[in-house]
Design an enzyme around this catalytic site. Structure first.
Site, PDB file in Angstrom:
ATOM      1  N   LYS A  85       0.824  -1.209   0.000  1.00 16.28           N
ATOM      2  CA  LYS A  85       0.000   0.000   0.000  1.00 16.28           C
ATOM      3  C   LYS A  85       0.862   1.264   0.000  1.00 16.28           C
ATOM      4  O   LYS A  85       0.390   2.344  -0.378  1.00 16.28           O
ATOM      5  CB  LYS A  85      -0.920   0.015   1.217  1.00 16.28           C
ATOM      6  CG  LYS A  85      -1.970  -1.082   1.237  1.00 16.28           C
ATOM      7  CD  LYS A  85      -3.090  -0.815   0.260  1.00 16.28           C
ATOM      8  CE  LYS A  85      -4.227  -1.808   0.453  1.00 16.28           C
ATOM      9  NZ  LYS A  85      -5.368  -1.553  -0.442  1.00 16.28           N
ATOM     10  N   ASP A 103      -8.855  -0.663   6.168  1.00 18.06           N
ATOM     11  CA  ASP A 103      -8.742  -1.854   7.007  1.00 18.06           C
ATOM     12  C   ASP A 103      -7.398  -1.871   7.723  1.00 18.06           C
ATOM     13  O   ASP A 103      -7.142  -2.758   8.519  1.00 18.06           O
ATOM     14  CB  ASP A 103      -8.874  -3.115   6.151  1.00 18.06           C
ATOM     15  CG  ASP A 103     -10.323  -3.415   5.785  1.00 18.06           C
ATOM     16  OD1 ASP A 103     -11.160  -3.452   6.688  1.00 18.06           O
ATOM     17  OD2 ASP A 103     -10.603  -3.608   4.595  1.00 18.06           O
TER      18      ASP A 103
END
Length: 408
Positions: A76, A121
């Protein structure tokens, strides 16, 4: 469960998709990221695991280890900073900001009142918080009920303001959008929805760095056949899968490898999308141990890329992921021990399940000639949970990895 995608094509990468995401833009993103101090300037390793390949009856297994991408612990770190930089460049054209200067914090005084927000998340929010801290703007992160306190602390460590809600991931996405509308903030999300596609596109484009490194490290360079026949990709909302698959499709065209997308059975939004022929919602509880993949609704933009090129969609159980984590951590005489988090191992778990069922292996084309690429997307981003599931701390596995590398 596994389903074949009747819409998958083997053809030249379509011009319409190339206008949205391309190797050219991916390479531009990679150049910008190369100077960000929070990334490993050497990229991440691509390991061959010959003992695991022999055990599963395939010719080769390659694993891209994203745990080494940065202190942020996951892939990410490639998406959020690129999306943030491109957003700022669009919003402040008169300032003539330089991309590398933004990530170096050279314009923080001018951006002190600029606020970004996102639901997460865990890993995307942590990457966005770190990027915002580097740039010098404010960051707000919305967390749903199933995000652990351990992951919350990791995000807050980068200066983000945390907002907690009681619902699930999809409800946290709605909450972030509402807060942004009310306060004049900018949503920097890795999932798209109606009227919101540009920023998620930029996030996905950032993942092209990962694909470029794989090509450079393998035998499959420009103008050659791929070094792998099958690529297993994590599900989630579809962003990573779209970012990697689009790059490899553009590069290899009709000779592209087979793509298999894997997700938790209780968060099967991409599997359901394949059935419906359009971006769809999951049918399960969306409460999976694989936190980074516990998404209830497919990204429509990601689905635009996945529908025409992913050959198979499949679901796995949480126990499958735990077993795969332990297998990678154990290593062997010829296989380096690897720290792979809960969401990192979906591809390996899917491969193991396919091999265990001869009928599925034949259908997917997994045989003694198959050369398989896996993306281990994260390390121990929740160290306490990792140790509980694997029965060994991440530090201990890394110590064995170091010893293995020294003796190899």
């Amino acid at each position: 469960m596994l389903i074949g995608n009747l819409n998958a094509k083997r053809e030249t990468y379509p011009a319409g998709l190339k206008s949205l995401m391309s190797i050219e833009k991916a390479n531009e993103s990679r150049a910008w990221l190369s100077q960000w101090s929070r990334l490993n300037s050497e990229g991440t390793p691509l390991y061959s695991l010959p003992d695991l390949a022999a055990a599963l009856g395939v010719a080769e297994i390659l694993v891209k280890d994203e745990s080494a991408r940065s202190v942020l612990g996951s892939f990410k770190a490639l998406g959020a900073p690129i999306a943030l930089v491109r957003l700022i460049l669009r919003e402040f054209p008169e300032q003539r900001f330089e991309p590398r200067g933004l990530l170096a914090g050279e314009y923080r005084a001018a951006l002190a009142d600029f606020t970004v927000i996102s639901a997460t998340d865990g890993n995307h929010g942590r990457a966005l918080a770190a990027a915002a801290q580097s740039v010098g703007c404010r960051c707000v992160i919305v967390l749903h009920a199933n995000v652990s306190a351990e992951r919350e602390e990791a995000i807050a460590a980068y200066g983000a303001e945390i907002v907690r809600i009681t619902g699930n991931y999809d409800e946290s996405v709605e909450a972030a959008a509402a807060l942004a509308e009310r306060n004049g903030w900018w949503v920097v999300s890795d999932t798209s929805y109606e009227g919101y596609e540009e920023i998620p596109r930029d996030v996905m484009q950032g993942y092209g760095t990962l694909a470029a490194e794989i090509i450079e490290a393998s035998a499959g360079g420009q103008g050659r056949d791929p070094a792998f026949t099958h690529v297993f990709l994590q599900g989630g909302v579809g962003g990573l899968a779209a970012g990697i698959a689009s790059y490899l499709w553009e590069l290899y065209g009709e000779q592209r490898p087979s793509f298999i997308v894997v997700e938790p059975e209780q968060a099967d939004c991409l599997y359901q999308s394949a059935i419906a022929g359009k971006a769809a919602r999951a049918t399960g509880s969306v409460d999976s141990l694989m936190a980074g993949l516990a998404c209830g609704e497919a990204s429509p933009l990601a689905w635009t890329f996945l529908q025409p090129c992913v050959d198979f969609f499949m679901t796995i159980q949480d126990d499958d992921a735990v077993a795969a984590m332990r297998r990678l951590a154990a290593g062997s005489e010829r296989d380096v021990p690897l720290v792979a988090g809960e969401s990192a191992v979906a591809g390996l778990a899917g491969l193991v399940n396919i091999v265990a069922t001869g009928r599925l292996a034949s259908r997917v084309g997994i045989d003694a000639r198959a050369r398989v690429l896996l993306i281990s997307t994260e390390g121990a981003t929740a160290p306490g949970l990792y140790a509980k599931l694997v029965g060994e701390s991440a530090d201990s596995v890394l110590s064995r990895q170091k010893a293995w590398s020294a003796s190899a």
